[in-house]
Design an enzyme around this catalytic site. Sequence first.
Site, mmCIF file in Angstrom:
data_model
loop_
_atom_site.group_PDB
_atom_site.id
_atom_site.type_symbol
_atom_site.label_atom_id
_atom_site.label_comp_id
_atom_site.label_asym_id
_atom_site.label_seq_id
_atom_site.Cartn_x
_atom_site.Cartn_y
_atom_site.Cartn_z
ATOM 1 N N ASP A 128 0.836 -1.200 0.000
ATOM 2 C CA ASP A 128 0.000 0.000 0.000
ATOM 3 C C ASP A 128 0.871 1.249 0.000
ATOM 4 O OD1 ASP A 128 0.718 -0.679 2.723
ATOM 5 O OD2 ASP A 128 -0.706 0.825 3.418
ATOM 6 N N GLU A 186 0.020 -0.751 5.873
ATOM 7 C CA GLU A 186 1.093 -0.148 6.665
ATOM 8 C C GLU A 186 0.956 1.361 6.729
ATOM 9 O OE1 GLU A 186 5.019 1.447 7.865
ATOM 10 O OE2 GLU A 186 3.881 1.850 6.024
#
Length: 389
Positions: free
Chosen positions: A75, A139
Amino acid sequence: MSRASTPVIDPVELTRDLIRRPSVTPADAGAMDVLEKALTALGFTCRRMPFENIENLYARRGTASPNLCFAGHTDVVPTGPAEAWSAGPFEAEVREGVIYGRGAVDMKGGIAAWVGAVSRILAEGEPEGSLSFLITGDEEGPALHGTKRVVEALMAEGEVIDACIVGEPSSAQRLGDMIKVGRRGSLNTWITVHGKQGHVAYPDRAANPAPVLARLLARLDAHTLDEGYPEFPPSNLEITTIDIGNPATNIIPAEARARLNIRFNPTHTGDGLIDRLNREAGEAQAASGLRIELEHLCSGEAFLTQAGDFVGAVQTAVEQSLGVRPEASTTGGTSDARFIRALCPVLELGLVGQTMHQIDERVPEAEVRALSETYEAVIRAVTRRLSAK
């Protein structure tokens, strides 16, 4: 899988393939599919571990010990205004040997570099022990349903990981000049002081929460948390917002709110700091007679991976590959290493992070290839050291 059938993966092309997936947290946009396809071709058993709306992947090749893991995230943060980029943020354009795109540095380039390193090792033969990947899509966001949940599940299943490299962009000025061997903890606290609204000309009929909040914040801000800890700077408390939201000039507000963040070294624990904040608020409540509510979120405890065989093997491998011995640092914010430390010793080694989260995030192709070669040396050195124990 035979050596002849093991593909050698180009880390630059894999970096570009991953960048082309606009995986802004919590969206995956197919990034995990790209990675799973590459790992499956290398003989990894891939296990998707979705939690809530987050895609996660744990992949392992081999069953023997030691198990060396690579951890990272697919991500990325939002791009900001796309028109401000000199190239499309998800086009992965290469200009003059530099890859442009969101996630190039943080940290799709790092993931691709490790995959490329693994592919070259497997093309030559079987490594000692096992290799694994722990990859999350959460994250850059709240980090509630990513690595944290995967680690909890693996621990419950008895999965053994002997050491882990996180591919965060740890390098400061040049590739390999720094690894992260620890991180400070992070605690967020929301404070609400409940008063009684009234007319400013009749303060005896109201109870103003603003000065109560101001005195409490001043007391918290003036307190020295500690003088530092070996390998860590002093802990710090920062007031991040004060909110009353009173548009009128003649009203005493009913509530006053604030938020603070504490970045703390191993002198403290999250629970210990929460206890202290609650005590301070309790004393302010008793003195003022106004109700004070606190909400806390500790997003990670402080940790330190001590110098030893693991850290030394990584430092030596980096030095032999890049000609610089990395400084073992604990600077910066938090990372998913704070969750992985519950499983095994962990450190961070990756690209130069100077353009991460910026407009025109970018990485030279040569740097991705150099990191991949360094990762290859690290894998060989660490698995050899772990196997010798």
